[in-house]
Motif scaffolding. Structure first.
Motif, PDB file in Angstrom:
ATOM      1  N   PRO A  16       5.379  10.029  15.363  1.00 29.98           N
ATOM      2  CA  PRO A  16       5.236   8.734  14.692  1.00 29.98           C
ATOM      3  C   PRO A  16       5.385   8.836  13.177  1.00 29.98           C
ATOM      4  CG  PRO A  16       3.611   8.931  16.429  1.00 29.98           C
ATOM      5  CD  PRO A  16       4.282  10.274  16.323  1.00 29.98           C
ATOM      6  N   ALA A  17       4.872   9.913  12.586  1.00 31.94           N
ATOM      7  CA  ALA A  17       4.974  10.081  11.133  1.00 31.94           C
ATOM      8  C   ALA A  17       6.418  10.192  10.675  1.00 31.94           C
ATOM      9  CB  ALA A  17       4.178  11.306  10.685  1.00 31.94           C
ATOM     10  N   ASP A  18       7.296  10.724  11.545  1.00 35.78           N
ATOM     11  CA  ASP A  18       8.699  10.870  11.176  1.00 35.78           C
ATOM     12  C   ASP A  18       9.406   9.530  11.013  1.00 35.78           C
ATOM     13  OD1 ASP A  18       8.584  13.602  11.088  1.00 35.78           O
ATOM     14  OD2 ASP A  18       9.444  13.913  13.074  1.00 35.78           O
ATOM     15  N   LEU A  19       8.827   8.471  11.537  1.00 38.73           N
ATOM     16  CA  LEU A  19       9.432   7.151  11.351  1.00 38.73           C
ATOM     17  C   LEU A  19       9.465   6.745   9.880  1.00 38.73           C
ATOM     18  CD1 LEU A  19       7.856   5.342  14.416  1.00 38.73           C
ATOM     19  CD2 LEU A  19      10.301   5.727  14.052  1.00 38.73           C
ATOM     20  N   THR A  20       8.621   7.369   9.057  1.00 39.97           N
ATOM     21  CA  THR A  20       8.627   7.051   7.623  1.00 39.97           C
ATOM     22  C   THR A  20       9.869   7.592   6.923  1.00 39.97           C
ATOM     23  OG1 THR A  20       7.321   9.024   7.067  1.00 39.97           O
ATOM     24  CG2 THR A  20       6.113   6.972   7.490  1.00 39.97           C
ATOM     25  N   HIS A  21      10.715   8.344   7.633  1.00 42.70           N
ATOM     26  CA  HIS A  21      11.981   8.803   7.059  1.00 42.70           C
ATOM     27  C   HIS A  21      13.142   7.891   7.438  1.00 42.70           C
ATOM     28  CE1 HIS A  21       9.871  12.395   5.892  1.00 42.70           C
ATOM     29  NE2 HIS A  21       9.669  12.775   7.145  1.00 42.70           N
ATOM     30  N   CYS A  22      12.872   6.917   8.293  1.00 47.19           N
ATOM     31  CA  CYS A  22      13.935   6.018   8.723  1.00 47.19           C
ATOM     32  C   CYS A  22      14.221   4.971   7.650  1.00 47.19           C
ATOM     33  CB  CYS A  22      13.532   5.318  10.021  1.00 47.19           C
ATOM     34  SG  CYS A  22      13.387   6.427  11.434  1.00 47.19           S
TER      35      CYS A  22
ATOM     36  N   ALA B 234       0.805  -1.224   0.000  1.00 51.18           N
ATOM     37  CA  ALA B 234       0.000   0.000   0.000  1.00 51.18           C
ATOM     38  C   ALA B 234       0.838   1.274   0.000  1.00 51.18           C
ATOM     39  CB  ALA B 234      -0.917  -0.005   1.229  1.00 51.18           C
ATOM     40  N   GLN B 235       2.141   1.167  -0.275  1.00 58.30           N
ATOM     41  CA  GLN B 235       3.006   2.346  -0.261  1.00 58.30           C
ATOM     42  C   GLN B 235       2.470   3.430  -1.203  1.00 58.30           C
ATOM     43  OE1 GLN B 235       6.361   2.689   1.503  1.00 58.30           O
ATOM     44  NE2 GLN B 235       5.128   1.233   2.666  1.00 58.30           N
ATOM     45  N   ASP B 236       2.401   4.666  -0.676  1.00 55.29           N
ATOM     46  CA  ASP B 236       2.038   5.853  -1.484  1.00 55.29           C
ATOM     47  C   ASP B 236       0.694   5.669  -2.190  1.00 55.29           C
ATOM     48  OD1 ASP B 236       4.586   6.957  -0.829  1.00 55.29           O
ATOM     49  OD2 ASP B 236       5.473   5.773  -2.444  1.00 55.29           O
TER      50      ASP B 236
ATOM     51  N   VAL C 184      -3.612   4.557   5.924  1.00 56.71           N
ATOM     52  CA  VAL C 184      -3.829   3.155   6.283  1.00 56.71           C
ATOM     53  C   VAL C 184      -3.452   2.951   7.741  1.00 56.71           C
ATOM     54  CG1 VAL C 184      -3.501   2.287   3.943  1.00 56.71           C
ATOM     55  CG2 VAL C 184      -1.532   2.432   5.480  1.00 56.71           C
ATOM     56  N   LEU C 185      -4.173   2.068   8.390  1.00 54.01           N
ATOM     57  CA  LEU C 185      -3.865   1.620   9.738  1.00 54.01           C
ATOM     58  C   LEU C 185      -3.344   0.196   9.641  1.00 54.01           C
ATOM     59  CD1 LEU C 185      -7.071   2.902  11.585  1.00 54.01           C
ATOM     60  CD2 LEU C 185      -4.977   4.162  11.016  1.00 54.01           C
ATOM     61  N   ALA C 186      -2.611  -0.217  10.669  1.00 51.13           N
ATOM     62  CA  ALA C 186      -2.017  -1.553  10.644  1.00 51.13           C
ATOM     63  C   ALA C 186      -2.459  -2.331  11.879  1.00 51.13           C
ATOM     64  CB  ALA C 186      -0.495  -1.464  10.613  1.00 51.13           C
ATOM     65  N   SER C 187      -2.946  -3.541  11.658  1.00 51.76           N
ATOM     66  CA  SER C 187      -3.240  -4.450  12.766  1.00 51.76           C
ATOM     67  C   SER C 187      -3.072  -5.870  12.249  1.00 51.76           C
ATOM     68  CB  SER C 187      -4.660  -4.222  13.303  1.00 51.76           C
ATOM     69  OG  SER C 187      -5.632  -4.408  12.286  1.00 51.76           O
ATOM     70  N   GLY C 188      -2.932  -6.792  13.194  1.00 49.10           N
ATOM     71  CA  GLY C 188      -2.713  -8.186  12.820  1.00 49.10           C
ATOM     72  C   GLY C 188      -1.273  -8.598  13.069  1.00 49.10           C
ATOM     73  N   GLY C 189      -1.045  -9.377  14.124  1.00 47.37           N
ATOM     74  CA  GLY C 189       0.300  -9.866  14.411  1.00 47.37           C
ATOM     75  C   GLY C 189       1.210  -8.871  15.089  1.00 47.37           C
ATOM     76  N   VAL C 190       0.648  -7.830  15.687  1.00 44.05           N
ATOM     77  CA  VAL C 190       1.456  -6.827  16.390  1.00 44.05           C
ATOM     78  C   VAL C 190       1.729  -7.352  17.795  1.00 44.05           C
ATOM     79  CG1 VAL C 190       1.524  -4.452  17.240  1.00 44.05           C
ATOM     80  CG2 VAL C 190       0.472  -4.958  15.017  1.00 44.05           C
ATOM     81  N   ARG C 191       3.007  -7.630  18.090  1.00 44.36           N
ATOM     82  CA  ARG C 191       3.371  -8.324  19.328  1.00 44.36           C
ATOM     83  C   ARG C 191       3.988  -7.431  20.391  1.00 44.36           C
ATOM     84  NH1 ARG C 191       7.391 -11.893  16.027  1.00 44.36           N
ATOM     85  NH2 ARG C 191       7.679  -9.737  15.314  1.00 44.36           N
ATOM     86  N   HIS C 192       4.589  -6.315  19.989  1.00 44.18           N
ATOM     87  CA  HIS C 192       5.339  -5.494  20.934  1.00 44.18           C
ATOM     88  C   HIS C 192       5.607  -4.130  20.284  1.00 44.18           C
ATOM     89  CE1 HIS C 192       8.461  -6.930  18.257  1.00 44.18           C
ATOM     90  NE2 HIS C 192       8.393  -8.164  18.751  1.00 44.18           N
ATOM     91  N   PRO C 193       6.185  -3.178  21.046  1.00 41.73           N
ATOM     92  CA  PRO C 193       6.395  -1.833  20.494  1.00 41.73           C
ATOM     93  C   PRO C 193       7.291  -1.777  19.266  1.00 41.73           C
ATOM     94  CG  PRO C 193       6.455  -1.759  22.870  1.00 41.73           C
ATOM     95  CD  PRO C 193       6.426  -3.209  22.503  1.00 41.73           C
TER      96      PRO C 193
ATOM     97  N   GLY D 134       4.487   3.096   6.990  1.00 40.67           N
ATOM     98  CA  GLY D 134       3.461   3.993   6.486  1.00 40.67           C
ATOM     99  C   GLY D 134       2.132   3.992   7.207  1.00 40.67           C
ATOM    100  N   ALA D 135       1.987   3.187   8.243  1.00 42.72           N
ATOM    101  CA  ALA D 135       0.730   3.194   8.994  1.00 42.72           C
ATOM    102  C   ALA D 135       0.586   4.493   9.776  1.00 42.72           C
ATOM    103  CB  ALA D 135       0.659   2.003   9.941  1.00 42.72           C
ATOM    104  N   SER D 136      -0.627   5.023   9.831  1.00 43.30           N
ATOM    105  CA  SER D 136      -0.884   6.210  10.645  1.00 43.30           C
ATOM    106  C   SER D 136      -1.083   5.857  12.107  1.00 43.30           C
ATOM    107  CB  SER D 136      -2.128   6.939  10.125  1.00 43.30           C
ATOM    108  OG  SER D 136      -1.909   7.450   8.825  1.00 43.30           O
ATOM    109  N   ALA D 137      -1.524   4.624  12.379  1.00 50.48           N
ATOM    110  CA  ALA D 137      -1.682   4.121  13.739  1.00 50.48           C
ATOM    111  C   ALA D 137      -1.697   2.604  13.666  1.00 50.48           C
ATOM    112  CB  ALA D 137      -2.956   4.653  14.389  1.00 50.48           C
ATOM    113  N   VAL D 138      -1.529   1.979  14.823  1.00 47.51           N
ATOM    114  CA  VAL D 138      -1.356   0.531  14.868  1.00 47.51           C
ATOM    115  C   VAL D 138      -2.276  -0.057  15.933  1.00 47.51           C
ATOM    116  CG1 VAL D 138       0.306  -1.340  15.190  1.00 47.51           C
ATOM    117  CG2 VAL D 138       1.043   0.824  14.138  1.00 47.51           C
ATOM    118  N   GLY D 139      -3.024  -1.098  15.560  1.00 45.72           N
ATOM    119  CA  GLY D 139      -3.973  -1.711  16.475  1.00 45.72           C
ATOM    120  C   GLY D 139      -3.515  -3.069  16.962  1.00 45.72           C
TER     121      GLY D 139
END
Length: 364
Positions: free
Chosen positions: A317-323, A246-248, A253-262, A272-277
Motif C-alpha cells: 500500500p505504501a508504494d501507491l505513494t509513488h504513483c 497534510a502532505q509531508d 495520517v489515516l483517511a476516512s469519510g466518504g470512502v465508497r469503494h476500493p 499518503g494515508a497509511s490506512a483507510v477507514g
C-alpha cells in the motif's frame, strides 16, 4: 437518553446514506495510467505499518456505535466481521459507558467476539485520564481514538459549548495512557494546522475523517425541533482535500469519510494515508444483509485493492505513494488556494530509475 440518541444516530445516518451525495472529491483524483507498470499478483501484499502499529490490511472499520441494546447487537456483528476478515475495528464513542456502566456489554462485545484482533477504544476530548483508561481496559484496546467534533457539538441540542481545553486534555491523555493515541475528526476534516497542533501535543497518528461520508452536523440538526442549523450541512473539508493539505507533515495520517469503494481506498493511500477507514457503507451492508454480506463485502474490497495495486505496480500500500496522480476541478482550486503543488504529484514516477523499472519489469 444516551441510548436513544445512539439509536437516533444509526437511523439518521442510514437515512442519509440512502441519499446520493454528489460531488465526492475523491472523484477529482485520478491515476495516470502507465500500461507497463503492472506486476505479478503474488508479489503484492496488503500489510501496512505506522507509528509502531502493524496491520495485516490497510482497511479498518471506523468508529460507529454502542451504548444501547440495538447498537450492542450492531457492535457484535461488526466485531464478528472484523474477526473473519482480519480488519481492525474501532468502537463508537464510549462516553455512554463512562456515564452508565450498565451498557458496558454493548462495547465489550467488540473484544469478546474478536479476541485476537486490533481494537480501538473511542472517547471524546473532554474525557478524564481515569476514564480514558477505563475505556481502554473495558475492551483491552490496542489503541485509543480521541474524537474531536466541534461541528457536531454546535448544532447538537445538548452539545458542548466549551472547546478551549480540548487540546490540553488531549495532551494529558496522550502522556498518561500506555497505548498509541489516534485523534480523529468525525466527518469535517483536519486541516494541516490542526494536524501540526496535534503533533505538538504528542499525538502519534491523525485520522483526517473529512467531509463526504456521514454528516453529523446534519444529523444533530435533524434532532432539533426547528432544524435551524441547516446552514451547517456540509461543513468542513473533504477527505481528499485533507490528505493533500497534510502532505509531508511528519506524522502518519489515516483517511476516512466518504470512502465508497476500493478505488477510493487506493486514491487515499496514494495521497499518503497509511490506512483507510469506512463506516456508513459497511453499516448499511450489515443492516441489509447481515454478517455474511459484510464479510463478503470486506473480502471483495481487499481482493480488489490487491488487484489495483497489481495493475499500478505497487507491491505494498505504501508504494501507491509513488504513483502519478492528477488533481481536477474544485480540489485543484483548493490546492491552489492552500499553496499545494499538484504538478509534483503528477510526476512522481518520472525519474530515470522509475522509467527503467517500468520497462524492464523490475518494479518498485
Amino acid at each position: 437518553m444516551s441510548g436513544s440518541r445512539k439509536d437516533d444516530h444509526v437511523r439518521l445516518a442510514m437515512e442519509q446514506h440512502q441519499v446520493s451525495r454528489a460531488g465526492n472529491q475523491f472523484d477529482e483524483v485520478s491515476f495516470v495510467h502507465h500500461a507497463l507498470a503492472g506486476i505479478d499478483r503474488p508479489d503484492v501484499t496488503l500489510g501496512t505499518s505506522f507509528a509502531g502499529i502493524a496491520w495485516q490490511v490497510p482497511i479498518y472499520i471506523n468508529a460507529m456505535t454502542g451504548g444501547s441494546e440495538k447498537t450492542g447487537i450492531i457492535n457484535r456483528d461488526l466485531a464478528i466481521a472484523a474477526r473473519e476478515t482480519g480488519v481492525p475495528i474501532a468502537s463508537g464513542s464510549m462516553n455512554a459507558y463512562l456515564k452508565d456502566p450498565s451498557c458496558a456489554g454493548t462495547f465489550s462485545v467488540l473484544r469478546e467476539e474478536n479476541p485476537d484482533g486490533f481494537v480501538l477504544a473511542n472517547i471524546n476530548a473532554t474525557t478524564s485520564v481515569d476514564n480514558a483508561r477505563r475505556a481502554i481496559d473495558l475492551i483491552a484496546a490496542n489503541a485509543l481514538q480521541i474524537h474531536i467534533n466541534t461541528a457536531q457539538e454546535t448544532p447538537m441540542p445538548e452539545g458542548d459549548r466549551s472547546f478551549s481545553d480540548w487540546g490540553p486534555q488531549i495532551e494529558r491523555i496522550v502522556a498518561a495512557v500506555d497505548v498509541p493515541v489516534i485523534v480523529k475528526e468525525v466527518g469535517n476534516g483536519l486541516s494541516r494546522q490542526t494536524v501540526l497542533a496535534l503533533q505538538n501535543l504528542g499525538v502519534r497518528v491523525a485520522d483526517l475523517s473529512g467531509r463526504g461520508g456521514t454528516d453529523f452536523a446534519r444529523i444533530e440538526n435533524g434532532r432539533r425541533e426547528l432544524a435551524e442549523y441547516a446552514f451547517m450541512h456540509g461543513w468542513g473539508q473533504s477527505t481528499a482535500a485533507c490528505l493533500l493539505d497534510a502532505q509531508d507533515i511528519g506524522i502518519p495520517v489515516l483517511a476516512s469519510g466518504g470512502v465508497r469503494h476500493p478505488l477510493d481506498v487506493a486514491r487515499a493511500l496514494a495521497l499518503g494515508a497509511s490506512a483507510v477507514g469506512a463506516s456508513a457503507g459497511f453499516l448499511h451492508t450489515l443492516l441489509d444483509g447481515g454478517v455474511p454480506a459484510l464479510v463478503a463485502k470486506i473480502t471483495t474490497w481487499l481482493d480488489q485493492l490487491a488487484a489495483l495495486q497489481t495493475m499500478l505496480g505497487a507491491r505494498t500500500p505504501a508504494d501507491l505513494t509513488h504513483c502519478d496522480l492528477l488533481i481536477h476541478g474544485s480540489l485543484r482550486e483548493f490546492c491552489a488556494d492552500r499553496g499545494i503543488d499538484t504538478r509534483r504529484l503528477a510526476q512522481r514516477s518520472s525519474s530515470i530509475d522509475a522509467l527503467h523499472e517500468m520497462t524492464t519489469g523490475n518494479t518498485r
